[in-house]
Design an enzyme around this catalytic site. Sequence first.
Site, PDB file in Angstrom:
ATOM      1  N   LYS A  31     -49.869   7.745   1.192  1.00 54.72           N
ATOM      2  CA  LYS A  31     -50.454   9.013   0.733  1.00 54.72           C
ATOM      3  C   LYS A  31     -49.901  10.234   1.452  1.00 54.72           C
ATOM      4  O   LYS A  31     -50.200  11.365   1.075  1.00 54.72           O
ATOM      5  CB  LYS A  31     -51.954   9.026   1.030  1.00 54.72           C
ATOM      6  CG  LYS A  31     -52.752   8.068   0.249  1.00 54.72           C
ATOM      7  CD  LYS A  31     -54.217   8.225   0.658  1.00 54.72           C
ATOM      8  CE  LYS A  31     -54.991   6.983   0.321  1.00 54.72           C
ATOM      9  NZ  LYS A  31     -54.781   5.849   1.207  1.00 54.72           N
ATOM     10  N   GLY A  88     -59.168  -6.138   4.406  1.00 53.30           N
ATOM     11  CA  GLY A  88     -57.992  -5.349   4.010  1.00 53.30           C
ATOM     12  C   GLY A  88     -58.365  -4.104   3.221  1.00 53.30           C
ATOM     13  O   GLY A  88     -57.533  -3.507   2.556  1.00 53.30           O
ATOM     14  N   LYS A 128     -57.222  12.369  -0.321  1.00 58.59           N
ATOM     15  CA  LYS A 128     -57.355  12.011  -1.736  1.00 58.59           C
ATOM     16  C   LYS A 128     -57.850  13.186  -2.562  1.00 58.59           C
ATOM     17  O   LYS A 128     -57.380  13.417  -3.677  1.00 58.59           O
ATOM     18  CB  LYS A 128     -58.303  10.824  -1.890  1.00 58.59           C
ATOM     19  CG  LYS A 128     -57.699   9.522  -1.377  1.00 58.59           C
ATOM     20  CD  LYS A 128     -58.732   8.424  -1.370  1.00 58.59           C
ATOM     21  CE  LYS A 128     -58.097   7.096  -0.964  1.00 58.59           C
ATOM     22  NZ  LYS A 128     -59.110   6.088  -0.654  1.00 58.59           N
TER      23      LYS A 128
END
Length: 808
Positions: free
Chosen positions: A573, A658, A676
């Site tokens: 990201k 995870g 985000k």
Amino acid sequence: MKVLKFGGTSVGSVENLLKVKKIVESQNDDVVVIVSALGGITDKILAMARTASTTGTFNETEMMDVHTRHFATIESLMAPTTALAVKQSVQKLLDELANFLKGISLLREITPKTLDRVAGMGELLSSTIIAPFLDAKWFDSRELIRTDSNFVKAEVDFATSNKLLTEAFSGFSGRAVAPGFIASNDKGEPTTLGRGGSDYTAAIYAAALDASVLEIWTDVDGFMTADPRIIRKAYTIDYLTYSEAMELSHFGAKVIYPPTILPVLQKKIPVWIKNTTKPDEPGTLIGYEKRYGKERIIKGISSISDISLITLQGAGMVGVTGISMRLFAALARKRINVILISQASSENSISIAVHASVAKEAAEEVAKEFEHEITIGHINGVKVEDDLSIVAIVGENMRESAGIAGKLFHTIGKNGVNVRAIAQGASELNISWVIKTSDLRKTLNVVHESFFLSSYKELNLFLMGIGTVGGNFLEQLLKQQQKLFEEKRLKLKLVGVANSKRMLFNRDGIDLENYFELLNQSALLSVFSSFVEHMTDMNMFNSVFIDCTASEEVTNFYLPILESNISIVAANKVAASSSYSNYRLLKKTALSKGVRFLYETNVGAGLPVLSTINDLTNSGDRILKIEAVLSGTLNFIFNTMSSDVSLSEAIKRALAYGYSEPDPRIDLSGKDVVRKLLILAREAGYEIDEEQVNVSGFIPDALFERSLDDFWMGIKQLDADFEEKRAKVQSENKCWRYIARFDRGQAHVALEAVNTDSPFYHLEGSNNIILLTTERYNEFPMLIKGYGAGAGVTAAGVFADIMRIANI
Ligand code: ADP
Ligand code: ASP
Ligand code: MG
């Protein structure tokens, strides 16, 4: 009468010669068989001659090899009695060859005339063996084809040759064998027709003898759409016109020697290209009529390497007549073959492409011709550029189709290949262009793929990072690869992969079943910069870089990667949430280079969030408000916490499954959600940077400032306090959600306690939810909900981005 020509490979082994015999015996007509030297012999003889002239040595061992090759062939093909006489004739030729080579070594000099004498020995030797093997009468091409004295590449005197040939064959019936490549001048001195010239010999025989057909038997299934040694997807062309075949061979398709077509064209003799080892394959027919209808617009693509471009430039050339004439006259004086000419319409430059071996001579001669203009400054000088190649696409139907050049140069440009010069024949039969040789393979591949609608499309994938997401992606790729190929005609090929330790590259594709072992055995240590360097050096078409790391350093390479016309799919990201200016720059660069920069998994893992926002905005909608739970990790943590599971325990489980970032602090600090939200707002068309997002943390800042160990210790101390608050929220029939909101430019993220009426209340496990209020979806916002974390769904999202690039 038919004329059949068998090339070097076809006559180069006993096994193939037996096939030749079968082919010849199956003919129900008189045949003339033209043969090349046994495969590799011409090269060998020429190399021996060169060594002899430069070093003064005669290499007995090499000579012995030539001897053995021929003698072994005779022994395998013939009964001892026939063999004896043939061996004697062959020995005589070999002695002659040895004497010539010795002579050259003594003189340390080789003239074109001597070169021709020795070069032609290969065909004399092969035909001497093949004639008796095929029970055929031997004809001496040196006596039948007359040329000028331009040794090494002599011009044929057709009037004389045709007369000699018709006389020699008058009344002949049955089987004849004659050597290709060789001829002689009017003094009876041997000449040759140029490398690959046996095809030409056959055409000369066919035309003179009015053959019904000329068959060129070789080692491929026919004339192919491209050189099969470079383009594995090349396939056989069933029909070509004479002009198309001539053009393709002129621009490098070695399967026939360019002058071959001319003699047969004049007599409209059909030419077949056939494979000696696979005679049942249909082959390629070359003929006179143009066939429209189902014919492809572009028939083939060919290329020539070792090209230099010579450019004459200067303002003083504009409108001046006679410049081209003088330029070409200068080149003609030196017998320099011009392969391509390109003149800018402003007339201030003319570029010509010549073979590199003559570039220096050509440039000097041109400079001499324009010495005066250069001195007075009307012409800037003569520029020479080396290490270039010419590529040409050929097809008669191009004439009737618009937009070919546009599509062609768009495709090439999109792949980052710089075109140096372009030429289109006035007949519009071909378009040819000059590129750097280092771009040749890539150019041929992209052009072949886009024009020959080859049976499948290919993407070349470079994957960085094989942790949970990257590893999962490769598992999915392995499972889907075959199916995508069979059902979608899409070949996804992993050509580069790296983990933090090692990296591995293979342009033919890395075996996905064993990639991990192969990577561990690789000698290349993993360094981001060198991974990128390898990737750009491989210069493969349709390349995609997949970033499955969480590294900021990797994202520093995104710009140069996009600038090298490589698409990027990022699960990472960092780039899309970096400064707004960097985000814009990357998007703009991708757009201008015609590649993609996709990062769907940055928000909501595999959920189609960004693509939906893009679809909405592209269709003219406007996103007014975004409300979302964007952290699968945090949602998992809040959903897992209970009177039995403490905050610290829930965090540990998120890491173990995870869901969280490798460093869970990124999730807990809210940083991940901020990133985000930034990406969502930017995709929705808003210019926003991280400082503009208001973050209310729920864990003291101090815990994020020290080491990871300190963090784990510190978080445990918060357990009791959190449990107390949690119980209170629960008793009010509410639950915690970490919510990101963006409303007309205002962005904030905070932990909120929501009641059962909220769309955020029922959000299980690690799920994400995104509500989009737009001009169209106003009263009832659009809602996207589902798994927002997890290696499997994230890898699937990466996969989806790749499919978007493949445009399937
Ligand atoms: P021969 O010895 O039979 O004359 P060549 O080696 O001269 O054979 O020519 C055949 C070779 O030409 C093929 O093996 C292939 O590698 C090469 N080639 C280059 N371009 C093409 C093309 N477009 N179609 C077929 N073959 C090609
Ligand atoms: N033997 C010659 C060459 O290798 C001619 C030919 O094979 O066509 O160039
Ligand atoms: Mg050939």
